[in-house]
Design a protein around this motif. Structure first.
Motif: not given
Length: 277
Positions: A117-128
């Protein structure tokens, strides 16, 4: 005065009751296989039980609203069952709902899959999900972050969040974007052109832009809204093992798998007809 106390059921009686419950569940499961309905006779054959017994199971399901009967005597799932199923599905966290798709795609390609998911200028991996076999795996972690402009999932989500060229230029501003590899897009002009391509084709690629030797294809995931992606799903491959072009050629298959997790009212996404940017 009668002082007889109630006794618990015997083991044989308990088994009989359990079999009865199992039969009701078998009838319910069989109903789900027949969206146009099924007759009592066909249902009796399908679950290998006498018609009177199956009729009682159907009557119990009808009383609960889990089954319905039309005029010609065909049975199908009831509206209450559908309401419960959709309500449960919609209340599940998005990263949980997407896990079966990640597992399927990881097994299909033998590579790592992510939901981010997008969080500001970054992406955060929520599942892998890592592939079931193979000695080399990616170092990404659930909760880990990467610059959005340098990843396929990030660029795809930016393309949705920044609807036109001016919005992209405003997002970049006067910053110097981090260069992760020699292929990373670091200027506003490069990102404007890339995001326009992504909007047109409906998917994004990472061609060694975040890490050397790794390529990704990402598609949007509409898990919480029919119009705005809640995140993106990517297949991230070691290029010596799975060439990027193979993933691009299979993007419709990947998109179809992810679409199975959508909200029922989700809008269709465009077809992938463009070549690699």
């Amino acid at each position: 005065m009668d002082d007889t106390t109630a006794r618990p059921p015997t083991e044989a009686e308990g088994e009989t009751r359990l079999v009865g419950a199992d039969r009701v569940l078998a009838v319910l499961t069989e109903l789900a296989r027949h969206p146009l309905g099924i007759s009592l006779e066909d249902m009796s054959r399908a679950v290998a039980s006498p018609k009177p017994t199956v009729h009682r199971a159907l009557a119990a399901l009808r009383r609960a609203g889990l089954a319905t009967q039309d005029g010609p005597g065909r049975y199908s799932l009831g509206d209450e069952f559908l309401r419960l199923a959709f309500a449960h599905h919609e209340m599940r966290p998005d990263h949980v709902r997407v896990m079966p798709v990640l597992e399927h795609l990881s097994t299909r390609y033998g590579e790592t899959t992510h939901y981010a998911a997008l969080d500001g200028d970054d992406v955060v991996y929520r599942s892998k999900v890592d592939p079931p076999s193979g000695g080399v795996r990616l170092t990404s972690t659930v909760g880990g972050r990467n610059p959005a402009h340098a990843t396929a999932v990030g660029k795809l989500l930016l393309a949705h969040a920044l609807p036109d060229d001016d919005a992209v230029r405003g997002w970049v501003g006067t910053r110097t974007l981090e260069r992760r590899t020699a292929r990373t897009l670091t200027t506003a002009d490069e990102l404007v052109a890339e995001l326009a391509t992504i909007r047109r084709q409906g998917f994004a690629v990472d061609d060694e832009e975040s890490d050397p030797g790794i390529g990704c294809v990402a598609v949007p995931a509409y898990l919480l809204s029919p119009t705005a992606p809640s995140g993106a799903v990517s297949v991230s491959a070691l290029l010596y093992r799975t060439p990027l072009r193979r993933l691009v050629e299979d993007v419709e298959e990947i998109r179809a798998a992810v679409a199975s997790t959508r909200s029922a009212a989700a809008a269709p996404t465009p077809s992938a007809t463009e070549d690699l940017p």
